[in-house]
Design a protein around this motif. Structure first.
Motif, PDB file in Angstrom:
ATOM      1  N   ALA A 183       0.866  -1.183   0.000  1.00 31.02           N
ATOM      2  CA  ALA A 183       0.000   0.000   0.000  1.00 31.02           C
ATOM      3  C   ALA A 183       0.898   1.227   0.000  1.00 31.02           C
ATOM      4  CB  ALA A 183      -0.876   0.000   1.245  1.00 31.02           C
ATOM      5  N   PRO A 184       0.374   2.340  -0.447  1.00 30.62           N
ATOM      6  CA  PRO A 184       1.142   3.584  -0.334  1.00 30.62           C
ATOM      7  C   PRO A 184       1.237   3.990   1.143  1.00 30.62           C
ATOM      8  CG  PRO A 184      -0.620   3.769  -1.981  1.00 30.62           C
ATOM      9  CD  PRO A 184      -0.880   2.527  -1.196  1.00 30.62           C
ATOM     10  N   GLN A 202      -2.339   5.255   2.615  1.00 22.36           N
ATOM     11  CA  GLN A 202      -3.324   5.929   1.777  1.00 22.36           C
ATOM     12  C   GLN A 202      -4.639   5.150   1.760  1.00 22.36           C
ATOM     13  OE1 GLN A 202      -2.655   8.892  -0.046  1.00 22.36           O
ATOM     14  NE2 GLN A 202      -4.868   8.797  -0.377  1.00 22.36           N
ATOM     15  N   ASP A 203      -4.575   3.845   1.960  1.00 21.60           N
ATOM     16  CA  ASP A 203      -5.760   2.992   1.895  1.00 21.60           C
ATOM     17  C   ASP A 203      -6.608   3.019   3.148  1.00 21.60           C
ATOM     18  OD1 ASP A 203      -4.376   2.276  -0.296  1.00 21.60           O
ATOM     19  OD2 ASP A 203      -4.352   0.134   0.091  1.00 21.60           O
ATOM     20  N   GLN A 218      -2.203  -5.428  11.044  1.00 20.95           N
ATOM     21  CA  GLN A 218      -2.883  -4.362  10.330  1.00 20.95           C
ATOM     22  C   GLN A 218      -4.127  -3.917  11.102  1.00 20.95           C
ATOM     23  OE1 GLN A 218      -5.059  -3.373   6.136  1.00 20.95           O
ATOM     24  NE2 GLN A 218      -4.713  -5.492   6.646  1.00 20.95           N
ATOM     25  N   PRO A 223     -11.747   5.738   7.579  1.00 19.67           N
ATOM     26  CA  PRO A 223     -12.541   6.173   6.431  1.00 19.67           C
ATOM     27  C   PRO A 223     -11.693   6.732   5.288  1.00 19.67           C
ATOM     28  CG  PRO A 223     -12.675   7.802   8.185  1.00 19.67           C
ATOM     29  CD  PRO A 223     -11.889   6.644   8.733  1.00 19.67           C
ATOM     30  N   GLY A 224     -10.454   7.079   5.569  1.00 19.36           N
ATOM     31  CA  GLY A 224      -9.623   7.651   4.507  1.00 19.36           C
ATOM     32  C   GLY A 224      -8.159   7.456   4.859  1.00 19.36           C
ATOM     33  N   ARG A 225      -7.312   8.171   4.174  1.00 20.00           N
ATOM     34  CA  ARG A 225      -5.878   8.005   4.363  1.00 20.00           C
ATOM     35  C   ARG A 225      -5.473   8.354   5.796  1.00 20.00           C
ATOM     36  NH1 ARG A 225      -6.508  12.949   1.841  1.00 20.00           N
ATOM     37  NH2 ARG A 225      -5.421  14.674   2.836  1.00 20.00           N
ATOM     38  N   ASP A 269     -15.408  17.950  13.544  1.00 17.25           N
ATOM     39  CA  ASP A 269     -15.038  17.835  12.130  1.00 17.25           C
ATOM     40  C   ASP A 269     -13.667  17.162  12.078  1.00 17.25           C
ATOM     41  OD1 ASP A 269     -15.034  18.008   9.381  1.00 17.25           O
ATOM     42  OD2 ASP A 269     -15.377  20.173   9.305  1.00 17.25           O
ATOM     43  N   ARG A 270     -13.249  16.834  10.914  1.00 14.92           N
ATOM     44  CA  ARG A 270     -12.043  16.049  10.687  1.00 14.92           C
ATOM     45  C   ARG A 270     -10.839  16.554  11.493  1.00 14.92           C
ATOM     46  NH1 ARG A 270      -9.151  13.122   6.383  1.00 14.92           N
ATOM     47  NH2 ARG A 270      -7.128  14.105   6.305  1.00 14.92           N
TER      48      ARG A 270
END
Lengths: 343, 456
Positions: A183-184, A202-203, A218, A223-225, A269-270
């Motif tokens: 993975a990146p 990134q995954d 792992q 939800p995102g990178r 928020d994020r």
């Protein structure tokens, strides 16, 4: 049991004319090097009564990183103009290098103050503190996205697509170990205990290795990178962000495998940036809700304190002594807070 | 909480020499009031003041969901991450790819990450086609076909360097690969900027703006004409009026097997009689063709002939048993071959939408008015993405779900998928499922069967 408590006391702020990409504290906590997204490099000086800054350099199309030499009297910056620049503690240009046309995206001084590691494309270079090339390592298979030293400054981890590569730096030998993960990979973080090596991808996964056995695990469900992570000073917690939640993997006891992570909620928020106190267990986080929060994971599930920013926080850095936090924002605001324990 | 406008992104693809740099320079120098950041594969000569040009070294990453087609561009990921740090400084991003670049990983990069989806809006993939060389490129390499297949907008460029008939043929071939892209014929990439920027091709709100003819029933022929013919032999000619040799660079690939032709007696020289002949003609076109070489004869029966046309001119004999109206159904428009019956003019003629072609990459449009079951649709699309994701380059759809007042709109690039319920169906208007697939070795029957399995 009494809940331990602490707050962040504002200790000055100023507005720089640039998006703050990176901040580096001097060891004595009186200075900060600040990288601007448009290319400016600032040197800020902090005293009990004042915080002031001036522009000391420029990196054409954008500054990518700044790093203060642990030994004290110099800092390095790199930018999209492909240059690596060395400044003294007063902001005077000392030396400049341009290893290639590529961006130098990562700068990392070894904790033992012996050298500066830089990542330029697939190339990792090691520089003497005077910015004289010490060794150009063999180019890696993919572009290096992050560098991280272990605490003794002996092992240098590099994150790239396909896993982490660790160089054991004992000049003239540079022994190589691969930690493969397809993975990146975006971060490379040794635990302070040097027992674990972690990366965010990134995954949307966190991957880590037990360095004594090479066993890897792992952690999914992001939800995102995962482009930011931080170890607590006692190496018990690895903090990461998943949208507005802070996710902490507990490396105490049997370790995080199969267990549910600690989740801290409070941001709306994020979460953009997070950092554990060096040598300690306080955690600061900054979110797109324009809020900086202070936490003590494992002891309290709610934030101990929160400070509002005036724009999105982009960078959080503790001073090396764990006493101050510097926060950078999208609009160029730099603010300093002191961690104050409340009895 | 800050609300953020998404930054539109145009991806510019096209083979070497197709005019990408010309278009880019035109966009950058035109007074459109946008501040544009350009991401280039190489540091080019583009260097207009106040424009930001960033070089990238192509680096393809596979993502970790086990599918080889889910590749993204690592270099783009990094650069976009950096650009976000100065997003106040520009309003638009153009990614210019190299001539050999596969647009898939570039497009997928914008779908990879929820944060990127929030920050960037892939506006359109614009592909430049060098009209003079595209046929050769399509025959010899896979990248040009993929670049055409991925496109939302195609500039058929350098049209001044090819003849009219050739251009028709090229456009038809490009259209066969990509049934939904907007095609503009250009010289020097001269196209109004609003045709290539802020197109909104990936914007679900703007839904599916399709070339309407794409969803019409498909025929294996493009033209039919009805002639009044006396009994006896007639001469059918193609090519030049006189036997003049033309020095055109023709790549007659589409007609290696001959031009498909059916001659049928019809009841009268009327549109109704022609319409009645369509069905037997379609059936005849499904049969094995009889090859007819220059000088050979064609029968006025429901049989498919493959006539061996050449551009210098060829002639055939049409045997007419009984005098009366006769329809000629032709695989391609007769103008392209200057096809004519000596001494007769078509009294009635009609053009047909045709996507009959030999391309490996093609577009398939399906429409069906019946409402679909959301769960079944989800299962089918998931299955399709998993099993055929590598072959399906693009898909788009507007779906009528049972019991749902709003239209469900989706689009996808390989396995990356984005869908949402959007505005309600217009009151009184017919609800209709419209799906378009562009990809390699697509099987219409399989796709139709799949859609039918989703009926509520």
């Amino acid at each position: 049991m009494k809940t331990p408590n602490a707050i962040l006391e504002p200790r000055g702020e100023l507005k720089l004319d640039d998006y703050i990409v990176d901040i580096a504290w001097s060891t004595d906590t009186t200075r900060l090097a600040v990288a601007g997204g448009e290319g400016k490099v600032f040197l800020a000086k902090r005293s009990e009564s004042a915080l002031e800054a001036r522009e000391v350099g420029q990196h054409g199309m954008g500054t990518l990183a700044v790093a203060w030499r642990p030994g004290g009297s110099a800092f390095a910056s790199s930018g999209q103009d492909s240059r690596i620049t060395l400044f003294d503690a007063e902001g005077a240009l000392v030396a400049q290098q341009r290893p290639s046309m590529n961006w130098t995206t990562a700068l990392a001084w070894s904790p033992d103050d012996q050298r500066l590691a830089t990542a330029t494309g697939k190339q990792i270079s090691l520089w003497a503190p005077s910015l004289v090339l010490e060794h150009a390592l063999a180019p890696l298979a993919s572009t290096v996205t992050a560098l991280g030293w272990d605490k003794p400054g002996r092992d240098l981890a590099a994150a790239m697509n396909g896993g982490l590569v660790v160089h054991r730096v004992e000049p003239p030998r540079f022994q190589l170990r691969h930690y493969k993960w397809p993975a990146p990979c975006l971060t490379a973080a040794f635990s302070p205990s040097s027992r674990f090596l972690a990366t965010g991808t990134q995954d949307g996964t966190v991957h880590f290795w037990h360095l004594s056995t090479g066993r890897d695990s792992q952690m999914r469900g992001y939800p995102g990178r995962v482009d930011g992570m931080s170890w607590s000073g006692d190496s018990r917690y690895l903090a990461t962000a998943a949208d507005e939640q802070i996710v902490l993997w507990d490396f105490g006891g049997k370790g995080p495998e199969g267990s549910r992570p600690l989740q801290l909620r409070g941001h709306t928020d994020r979460v953009e940036c997070l950092a554990f106190q060096p040598g300690g267990n306080y955690l600061v986080t900054g979110g797109r809700d324009w809020r900086l929060s202070l936490w003590l994971p494992g002891k309290a599930t709610t934030a101990l304190d929160a400070q509002l920013t005036v724009a999105e926080p982009t960078c959080l850095r503790w001073s090396p002594d764990g006493r101050f936090v510097a926060a950078g924002e999208r609009n160029g605001r730099l603010s300093i807070y002191e961690l104050v324990r409340v009895v | 909480m800050a609300t953020i406008d998404r930054i539109p992104v145009t991806v510019l693809t096209g083979f070497l020499g197709s005019g990408k740099t010309t278009l880019l320079n035109r966009i950058l120098s035109e007074n459109h009031g946008k501040r544009i950041a350009v991401i280039e594969n190489e540091f080019g000569e583009v260097g207009v003041d106040h424009q930001l040009v960033i070089g990238a070294e192509e680096e393809i990453f596979e993502t970790n969901n086990g599918c080889i087609c889910c590749t993204v561009r690592g270099d783009l990921l990094r650069i976009l991450g950096q650009l976000l740090k100065r997003r106040d400084k520009f309003d638009y991003i153009i990614v210019e790819t190299t001539g050999m670049a596969d647009p898939g990983p570039v497009a997928q990069t914008f779908f990879l990450d929820d944060d990127f989806k929030q920050q960037f809006l892939l506006d359109a993939i614009v592909t430049l086609v060098d009209a003079r060389h595209i046929e050769k490129h399509l025959d010899e390499m896979k990248e040009p076909g993929e670049q055409v297949a991925f496109a939302d907008v195609i500039l058929l460029n350098k049209t001044d360097l090819v003849g009219k008939a050739e251009l028709e043929r090229i456009e038809r071939r490009v259209r066969a690969i990509n049934g939904t892209a907007r095609i503009f014929r250009t010289q020097n990439a001269n196209v109004p900027i609003d045709r290539v920027l802020d197109v909104g091709a990936f914007d679900l709100q703007r839904a599916l703006a399709l070339d309407g003819s794409f969803l019409e029933p498909q025929y294996p022929f493009e033209w039919a004409g009805v002639y009044q013919l006396a009994a006896g032999q007639h001469t059918l000619r193609t090519g030049a009026e006189a036997h003049v040799h033309h020095h055109h660079d023709h790549h007659g690939h589409a007609h290696d097997k001959g031009l498909g032709l059916v001659v049928l007696p019809v009841a009268a020289a009327t549109e109704q009689a022609l319409a009645a002949a369509i069905e037997p003609a379609v059936r005849a076109f499904a049969e094995e063709a009889v090859t007819v070489t220059c000088g050979g004869s064609l029968k006025a029966t429901p049989a498919l002939h493959a006539i061996d046309v050449n551009y210098e001119g060829s002639h055939f004999v049409v045997d007419v048993a009984a005098a009366g109206a006769h329809a000629i159904f032709c695989e391609h428009a007769p103008a392209e071959f200057n096809l004519r019956v000596e001494g007769a003019k078509p009294i009635v003629q009609r053009a047909f939408a045709s996507h009959h072609h030999d391309e490996e990459i093609s577009s398939i449009g399906i429409s069906d008015p019946r409402p679909l079951d959301p769960q079944k649709l989800n299962d089918w699309l998931s299955y399709l993405l998993k099993s055929r994701g590598a072959d399906i380059f693009r898909m788009k759809g507007v779906i009528s779900l049972k019991g749902e007042a709003r239209r469900y709109v989706f689009h996808g690039v390989h396995m990356m998928f984005d869908g949402q319920l959007e505005r309600p169906w217009a009151a009184g208007a017919a609800r209709q499922n419209t799906l378009v697939f562009i990809g390699r070795n697509l099987d219409r029957q399989e796709l139709e069967a799949g859609l039918h399995s989703c009926l509520a």
